[in-house]
Design a protein around this motif. Structure first.
Motif: not given
Length: 130
Positions: A65-75, A79-82, A98-102
């Motif tokens: 989860v920590a690794e994925l969160a770091a990736r998501v911060r950098r996009r 792309a996640p589900p809307d 949802f999106g990136w922020r969600g």
């Protein structure tokens, strides 16, 4: 069908204020990450059954989860589900944007939940949403 990851004390009493909801769309998204086997395997949880998540799995989840969160911060992730929470209906009126922020919010809540489980020596359960 959604289910919830929730903390419980050593007597099995659920802490209602400490949880993360796993919507179908989020689980399907996470299942696409071959490099995160524990997140990917959340899809194997039965949303109709209570499932105990042991300490070893929680520890692996915490890293993933920590690794994925770091990736998501950098996009630096797909792309996640809307929208989430549609539960097979496709009806946006019952869903949640949802999106990136969600996704980042979800991952941060998930990180916090796992941190609390470790620090407070609590159990983590996958519970059906009734």
């Amino acid at each position: 069908m959604a289910w919830t990851l929730q903390l419980a004390d050593d007597e099995g009493d659920i802490l209602n204020e400490s949880f993360v909801v796993l919507d179908d769309e989020v689980v399907a998204y996470l299942a696409g990450f071959t490099e995160f086997p524990v997140l990917r395997n959340l899809k194997t949880l039965d949303p109709r059954e209570e499932t105990w998540i042991d300490a070893e799995v929680r520890e692996m989840l915490e890293r993933e989860v920590a690794e994925l969160a770091a990736r998501v911060r950098r996009r630096a992730a797909p792309a996640p589900p809307d929208w989430v929470g549609l539960e097979g209906t496709g009806d946006l009126r019952i869903g949640e944007e949802f999106g990136w922020r969600g996704l980042l919010d979800f991952l941060q809540r998930f990180e916090h939940l796992l941190h609390l489980a470790r620090r407070m020596r609590m159990e983590l359960w996958g519970l059906p949403n009734d």
